[in-house]
Design a protein around this motif. Sequence first.
Motif, PDB file in Angstrom:
ATOM      1  N   HIS A 171       0.855  -1.189   0.000  1.00 60.53           N
ATOM      2  CA  HIS A 171       0.000   0.000   0.000  1.00 60.53           C
ATOM      3  C   HIS A 171       0.888   1.236   0.000  1.00 60.53           C
ATOM      4  CE1 HIS A 171      -3.151   2.673   2.097  1.00 60.53           C
ATOM      5  NE2 HIS A 171      -3.357   2.669   0.790  1.00 60.53           N
ATOM      6  N   ARG A 172       0.983   1.869  -1.167  1.00 65.10           N
ATOM      7  CA  ARG A 172       1.798   3.069  -1.344  1.00 65.10           C
ATOM      8  C   ARG A 172       0.951   4.099  -2.075  1.00 65.10           C
ATOM      9  NH1 ARG A 172       6.774   0.025  -4.221  1.00 65.10           N
ATOM     10  NH2 ARG A 172       5.079  -0.422  -5.611  1.00 65.10           N
ATOM     11  N   PRO A 173       0.090   4.813  -1.358  1.00 62.53           N
ATOM     12  CA  PRO A 173      -0.780   5.781  -2.030  1.00 62.53           C
ATOM     13  C   PRO A 173       0.026   6.765  -2.881  1.00 62.53           C
ATOM     14  CG  PRO A 173      -1.421   5.517   0.258  1.00 62.53           C
ATOM     15  CD  PRO A 173      -0.115   4.793   0.083  1.00 62.53           C
ATOM     16  N   VAL A 174      -0.519   7.072  -4.023  1.00 64.47           N
ATOM     17  CA  VAL A 174       0.127   7.959  -4.979  1.00 64.47           C
ATOM     18  C   VAL A 174      -0.149   9.407  -4.587  1.00 64.47           C
ATOM     19  CG1 VAL A 174       0.107   8.654  -7.416  1.00 64.47           C
ATOM     20  CG2 VAL A 174      -0.118   6.242  -6.804  1.00 64.47           C
ATOM     21  N   ASP A 175       0.865  10.243  -4.631  1.00 61.26           N
ATOM     22  CA  ASP A 175       0.681  11.688  -4.462  1.00 61.26           C
ATOM     23  C   ASP A 175       0.075  12.178  -5.775  1.00 61.26           C
ATOM     24  OD1 ASP A 175       1.250  14.500  -4.912  1.00 61.26           O
ATOM     25  OD2 ASP A 175       2.457  14.402  -3.079  1.00 61.26           O
ATOM     26  N   THR A 176      -1.190  12.525  -5.755  1.00 62.37           N
ATOM     27  CA  THR A 176      -1.912  12.805  -6.998  1.00 62.37           C
ATOM     28  C   THR A 176      -1.377  14.033  -7.728  1.00 62.37           C
ATOM     29  OG1 THR A 176      -3.657  13.907  -5.724  1.00 62.37           O
ATOM     30  CG2 THR A 176      -4.020  11.597  -6.306  1.00 62.37           C
ATOM     31  N   ALA A 177      -0.926  15.055  -7.014  1.00 65.39           N
ATOM     32  CA  ALA A 177      -0.385  16.248  -7.681  1.00 65.39           C
ATOM     33  C   ALA A 177       0.914  15.912  -8.401  1.00 65.39           C
ATOM     34  CB  ALA A 177      -0.169  17.365  -6.672  1.00 65.39           C
ATOM     35  N   THR A 178       1.793  15.201  -7.737  1.00 62.23           N
ATOM     36  CA  THR A 178       3.056  14.800  -8.359  1.00 62.23           C
ATOM     37  C   THR A 178       2.802  13.896  -9.553  1.00 62.23           C
ATOM     38  OG1 THR A 178       4.198  14.969  -6.245  1.00 62.23           O
ATOM     39  CG2 THR A 178       5.265  13.644  -7.937  1.00 62.23           C
ATOM     40  N   HIS A 179       1.851  12.951  -9.382  1.00 62.65           N
ATOM     41  CA  HIS A 179       1.557  12.033 -10.477  1.00 62.65           C
ATOM     42  C   HIS A 179       0.930  12.766 -11.659  1.00 62.65           C
ATOM     43  CE1 HIS A 179       0.921   8.392 -12.659  1.00 62.65           C
ATOM     44  NE2 HIS A 179      -0.338   8.749 -12.863  1.00 62.65           N
ATOM     45  N   ALA A 180       0.084  13.745 -11.409  1.00 62.01           N
ATOM     46  CA  ALA A 180      -0.535  14.494 -12.507  1.00 62.01           C
ATOM     47  C   ALA A 180       0.533  15.157 -13.376  1.00 62.01           C
ATOM     48  CB  ALA A 180      -1.505  15.531 -11.960  1.00 62.01           C
ATOM     49  N   ALA A 181       1.565  15.708 -12.755  1.00 61.34           N
ATOM     50  CA  ALA A 181       2.649  16.337 -13.511  1.00 61.34           C
ATOM     51  C   ALA A 181       3.432  15.279 -14.298  1.00 61.34           C
ATOM     52  CB  ALA A 181       3.569  17.110 -12.574  1.00 61.34           C
ATOM     53  N   PHE A 182       3.693  14.149 -13.662  1.00 64.46           N
ATOM     54  CA  PHE A 182       4.406  13.053 -14.322  1.00 64.46           C
ATOM     55  C   PHE A 182       3.608  12.539 -15.514  1.00 64.46           C
ATOM     56  CE2 PHE A 182       5.469   8.356 -14.274  1.00 64.46           C
ATOM     57  CZ  PHE A 182       6.695   8.494 -14.914  1.00 64.46           C
TER      58      PHE A 182
END
Length: 102
Positions: free
Chosen positions: A79-90
């Motif tokens: 369980h490693r929740p994704v940082d949604t802001a960082t992922h959106a940029a990626f």
Amino acid sequence: MLELRPTCEHCNTALPPASLQARICSFECTFCATCVDTVLGNVCPNCGGGFAPRPIRPALDRRNGNTLGNHPASTQVRHRPVDTATHAAFAASLQGVPPEQR
């Protein structure tokens, strides 16, 4: 052999071995279909690849002992929740690049 990880890495939803909702990338990062579609945009947050439905391991021995009973699913939760802001940029940096070309 696929690990058949037991939960979605982001939301921790159970993904039992026969789940039709499990999605994996080529490195076996495992997420549920909902997270892949609504949070990740078909971009693996760990490698940048795309996702495919995870295969179902046969429950019955139809050939050579290749069954879930002989090759059980993993019980290790990742369980490693994704940082949604960082992922959106990626994910935006990969916009327009098909998964097979990433």
